[in-house]
Scaffold this active site. Structure first.
Site, PDB file in Angstrom:
ATOM      1  N   ASP A  33       0.875   6.370   6.834  1.00 24.03           N
ATOM      2  CA  ASP A  33       0.035   5.161   6.882  1.00 24.03           C
ATOM      3  C   ASP A  33      -0.453   4.924   8.290  1.00 24.03           C
ATOM      4  O   ASP A  33       0.238   5.265   9.250  1.00 24.03           O
ATOM      5  CB  ASP A  33       0.856   3.944   6.401  1.00 24.03           C
ATOM      6  N   ASN A  34      -1.628   4.318   8.425  1.00 19.60           N
ATOM      7  CA  ASN A  34      -2.090   3.919   9.769  1.00 19.60           C
ATOM      8  C   ASN A  34      -1.920   2.412   9.992  1.00 19.60           C
ATOM      9  O   ASN A  34      -2.351   1.887  10.999  1.00 19.60           O
ATOM     10  CB  ASN A  34      -3.550   4.340  10.012  1.00 19.60           C
ATOM     11  N   THR A  37      -4.034  -2.155   6.954  1.00 16.76           N
ATOM     12  CA  THR A  37      -3.935  -3.370   6.126  1.00 16.76           C
ATOM     13  C   THR A  37      -2.490  -3.655   5.700  1.00 16.76           C
ATOM     14  O   THR A  37      -2.267  -4.360   4.720  1.00 16.76           O
ATOM     15  CB  THR A  37      -4.818  -3.249   4.869  1.00 16.76           C
ATOM     16  N   ASP A  58      -3.695   8.757  10.439  1.00 17.93           N
ATOM     17  CA  ASP A  58      -4.929   8.315   9.791  1.00 17.93           C
ATOM     18  C   ASP A  58      -5.431   9.457   8.906  1.00 17.93           C
ATOM     19  O   ASP A  58      -5.622  10.573   9.403  1.00 17.93           O
ATOM     20  CB  ASP A  58      -5.943   7.974  10.898  1.00 17.93           C
ATOM     21  N   VAL A  59      -5.680   9.175   7.626  1.00 14.88           N
ATOM     22  CA  VAL A  59      -6.060  10.267   6.708  1.00 14.88           C
ATOM     23  C   VAL A  59      -7.443  10.846   6.995  1.00 14.88           C
ATOM     24  O   VAL A  59      -7.807  11.867   6.413  1.00 14.88           O
ATOM     25  CB  VAL A  59      -5.998   9.854   5.220  1.00 14.88           C
ATOM     26  N   LEU A  73      -3.212   7.197  -1.794  1.00 10.64           N
ATOM     27  CA  LEU A  73      -3.511   5.764  -1.951  1.00 10.64           C
ATOM     28  C   LEU A  73      -4.173   5.163  -0.717  1.00 10.64           C
ATOM     29  O   LEU A  73      -4.573   3.993  -0.745  1.00 10.64           O
ATOM     30  CB  LEU A  73      -2.208   4.980  -2.225  1.00 10.64           C
ATOM     31  N   GLY A 102      -7.495  19.390   0.739  1.00 14.42           N
ATOM     32  CA  GLY A 102      -7.273  20.631   1.495  1.00 14.42           C
ATOM     33  C   GLY A 102      -5.784  20.932   1.599  1.00 14.42           C
ATOM     34  O   GLY A 102      -5.351  22.080   1.430  1.00 14.42           O
ATOM     35  N   TYR A 145     -16.968   0.817  -0.415  1.00 13.17           N
ATOM     36  CA  TYR A 145     -15.749   1.043  -1.199  1.00 13.17           C
ATOM     37  C   TYR A 145     -16.090   1.745  -2.518  1.00 13.17           C
ATOM     38  O   TYR A 145     -15.539   2.796  -2.829  1.00 13.17           O
ATOM     39  CB  TYR A 145     -15.085  -0.307  -1.463  1.00 13.17           C
ATOM     40  N   TYR A 159     -12.925  20.149  -6.316  1.00 17.59           N
ATOM     41  CA  TYR A 159     -11.787  20.976  -5.879  1.00 17.59           C
ATOM     42  C   TYR A 159     -11.043  21.534  -7.094  1.00 17.59           C
ATOM     43  O   TYR A 159     -10.516  22.650  -7.059  1.00 17.59           O
ATOM     44  CB  TYR A 159     -10.821  20.159  -5.006  1.00 17.59           C
TER      45      TYR A 159
HETATM   46  P1  NAD Z   1      -3.309  -1.966   0.594  1.00 17.90           P
HETATM   47  O1  NAD Z   1      -4.406  -2.320   1.550  1.00 17.90           O
HETATM   48  O2  NAD Z   1      -2.115  -2.835   0.560  1.00 17.90           O
HETATM   49  O3  NAD Z   1      -2.807  -0.480   0.874  1.00 17.90           O
HETATM   50  C1  NAD Z   1      -3.608   0.516   1.432  1.00 17.90           C
HETATM   51  C2  NAD Z   1      -2.787   1.224   2.506  1.00 17.90           C
HETATM   52  O4  NAD Z   1      -3.579   2.281   3.056  1.00 17.90           O
HETATM   53  C3  NAD Z   1      -2.412   0.291   3.656  1.00 17.90           C
HETATM   54  O5  NAD Z   1      -1.052   0.448   3.967  1.00 17.90           O
HETATM   55  C4  NAD Z   1      -3.306   0.751   4.792  1.00 17.90           C
HETATM   56  O6  NAD Z   1      -2.754   0.508   6.058  1.00 17.90           O
HETATM   57  C5  NAD Z   1      -3.464   2.231   4.474  1.00 17.90           C
HETATM   58  N1  NAD Z   1      -4.668   2.829   5.057  1.00 17.90           N
HETATM   59  C6  NAD Z   1      -5.936   2.322   5.049  1.00 17.90           C
HETATM   60  N2  NAD Z   1      -6.757   3.176   5.677  1.00 17.90           N
HETATM   61  C7  NAD Z   1      -6.001   4.234   6.065  1.00 17.90           C
HETATM   62  C8  NAD Z   1      -6.293   5.431   6.775  1.00 17.90           C
HETATM   63  N3  NAD Z   1      -7.525   5.720   7.204  1.00 17.90           N
HETATM   64  N4  NAD Z   1      -5.274   6.305   7.014  1.00 17.90           N
HETATM   65  C9  NAD Z   1      -4.018   6.021   6.606  1.00 17.90           C
HETATM   66  N5  NAD Z   1      -3.687   4.902   5.925  1.00 17.90           N
HETATM   67  C10 NAD Z   1      -4.676   4.020   5.672  1.00 17.90           C
HETATM   68  O7  NAD Z   1      -3.981  -1.857  -0.837  1.00 17.90           O
HETATM   69  P2  NAD Z   1      -3.340  -1.550  -2.265  1.00 17.90           P
HETATM   70  O8  NAD Z   1      -3.702  -2.664  -3.163  1.00 17.90           O
HETATM   71  O9  NAD Z   1      -1.921  -1.147  -2.141  1.00 17.90           O
HETATM   72  O10 NAD Z   1      -4.216  -0.297  -2.718  1.00 17.90           O
HETATM   73  C11 NAD Z   1      -3.703   1.033  -2.700  1.00 17.90           C
HETATM   74  C12 NAD Z   1      -4.728   1.970  -3.330  1.00 17.90           C
HETATM   75  O11 NAD Z   1      -4.970   1.583  -4.686  1.00 17.90           O
HETATM   76  C13 NAD Z   1      -6.088   1.964  -2.631  1.00 17.90           C
HETATM   77  O12 NAD Z   1      -6.609   3.275  -2.595  1.00 17.90           O
HETATM   78  C14 NAD Z   1      -6.942   1.100  -3.527  1.00 17.90           C
HETATM   79  O13 NAD Z   1      -8.302   1.443  -3.435  1.00 17.90           O
HETATM   80  C15 NAD Z   1      -6.342   1.391  -4.898  1.00 17.90           C
HETATM   81  N6  NAD Z   1      -6.594   0.260  -5.823  1.00 17.90           N
HETATM   82  C16 NAD Z   1      -5.866  -0.897  -5.737  1.00 17.90           C
HETATM   83  C17 NAD Z   1      -6.140  -1.942  -6.601  1.00 17.90           C
HETATM   84  C18 NAD Z   1      -5.358  -3.234  -6.597  1.00 17.90           C
HETATM   85  O14 NAD Z   1      -5.697  -4.140  -7.358  1.00 17.90           O
HETATM   86  N7  NAD Z   1      -4.320  -3.381  -5.809  1.00 17.90           N
HETATM   87  C19 NAD Z   1      -7.183  -1.828  -7.538  1.00 17.90           C
HETATM   88  C20 NAD Z   1      -7.927  -0.650  -7.559  1.00 17.90           C
HETATM   89  C21 NAD Z   1      -7.609   0.400  -6.713  1.00 17.90           C
END
Ligand code: NAD
Ligand code: UDP
Length: 323
Positions: A33-34, A37, A58-59, A73, A102, A145, A159
């Site tokens: 995680d970075n 959020t 960072d991914v 995620l 990859g 998004y 892929y």
């Molecule tokens: P969240 O923001 O709590 O979690 C996302 C995590 O990704 C955070 O810990 C953030 O720090 C990390 N992150 C963001 N950019 C990054 C990067 N460049 N490199 C590394 N880490 C990074 O959100 P969530 O609700 O837990 O969502 C998780 C996943 O599920 C996301 O991909 C989101 O699009 C998907 N999703 C969630 C919901 C929902 O209702 N919660 C709905 C649809 C899709």
């Protein structure tokens, strides 16, 4: 069989619950995680576990790891968070998917990608089945998004076709529960914070727009079922709770469940491109994964209220400025 499992975005709301479940099952879990959020407190309780490892990364940058499975995620998920730096958001979706695919290709790992109901945009088909191709504005404020997630799905399937990567794609609908970021601007967190503080509940628009809310434990069950689904079933598969509520009804449930005296009022117009309705068709998940949610809204909201009561808001970063 015990596996080495990578969870990107593993310190986030959904990711931290997923890490909990995987660590409890004995797997060797790498949480990446970075912290854009999220904060370490979501996984603090796991740091002493021998089968848990935390990497700040960072991914959008490549990484070399040896794992058997990947849950991808990482991505800001709340509108206020993903609109904070929209260019970074789309890079995270697209470059993050390329880097994780990859990695999956190199180590022959199965990869599950967290896509979203936002790929359907403001849907004209209701409820939304996976076959619906969506109604997304490619140049609006949600596009970073929505289109990022759509491009990531494209990459997953390319892929898979071109390199035989073993993919699983889920489309998650609105999910809520403990460890949501209290300032993420999402409707459940805003309303619970406001109700507990006795502040006015901020309806955007007249509150007649609808969403279907899934409790986090149900969602994680579905996610794990998909990762372990039969070979050849790639998805995309909808995961969400098909019980639909208007946003005004949600506000009423939260006010009542928290014993609050908050008033419910329209605070602004509906944000641009805000979908008017959303409800998953989960027939495919029922058929392929034998999965459906079991926790009703009222019960899940009570658990989420308990979480909000237990945290110290001053230890969380303030709301993003632009929502
Ligand atoms: P969240 O923001 O709590 O979690 C996302 C995590 O990704 C955070 O810990 C953030 O720090 C990390 N992150 C963001 N950019 C990054 C990067 N460049 N490199 C590394 N880490 C990074 O959100 P969530 O609700 O837990 O969502 C998780 C996943 O599920 C996301 O991909 C989101 O699009 C998907 N999703 C969630 C919901 C929902 O209702 N919660 C709905 C649809 C899709
Ligand atoms: N919403 C609201 N008041 C708030 C926050 C959100 O009325 O304080 C509405 C928002 O306009 C949308 C719905 O609640 O119609 C869900 O918003 P959220 O940001 O949680 O997620 P979305 O499903 O739009 O991605």
């Amino acid at each position: 069989m015990l596996k080495r499992i990578l969870v990107t975005g593993g310190a986030g709301f959904l990711g931290s619950h997923l890490c909990d479940r995987l660590v409890r099952s004995g797997h060797d879990v790498v949480c990446l995680d970075n912290f854009f959020t999220s904060q370490k407190s979501n996984v603090e309780h796991l740091l002493d576990c021998r089968n848990f490892e935390l990497i700040r990364h960072d991914v959008t940058e490549p990484i070399v790891l040896e794992v058997d499975e990947i849950f991808n995620l990482a991505c800001p998920a709340a509108p206020g968070h993903y609109q904070y730096n929209p260019i970074k958001t789309i890079k995270t979706s697209v470059l993050g998917a390329i880097n994780m695919l990859g990695l999956a290709k190199r180590v022959h790992a199965r990869i599950l990608h967290a896509s979203t109901s936002e790929v359907y945009g403001d849907p004209s088909v209701h409820p939304q089945p996976e076959s619906y191709r969506g109604n997304v504005n490619p140049i609006g404020p949600r596009a970073c998004y929505d289109e990022g997630k759509r491009a990531a799905e494209t990459l997953m399937f390319d892929y898979h076709r071109q390199n035989k990567v073993d993919i699983k794609v889920i489309r998650i609908f609105n999910t809520y529960g403990p460890r949501m970021h209290p300032y993420d601007g999402r409707v459940v967190s805003n309303f619970i914070r406001q109700a507990l503080a006795g502040e006015t509940i901020t309806l955007y628009g007249d509150g007649s727009q609808s969403r279907s809310f899934c409790f986090v434990d149900d969602l994680i069950d579905g996610m794990l079922a998909m990762m372990n689904a039969r070979d050849g079933f790639t998805g995309p598969v909808n995961l969400g709770n098909p019980t639909e509520f208007t946003i005004r009804e949600l506000a009423e449930v939260i006010v009542e469940a928290s014993g609050s005296s908050s008033r419910i009022e329209q605070s602004r117009e509906l944000p641009e491109d805000d979908p008017l309705q959303r409800k998953p068709d989960i027939s495919l998940a029922k058929q392929e994964l034998d999965w459906e949610p079991s926790i009703p809204l009222r019960e899940g909201i009570e658990k989420t209220i308990e979480f909000f009561k237990s945290i110290d808001l001053s230890t969380y970063r303030a709301p993003t400025p632009n929502y």
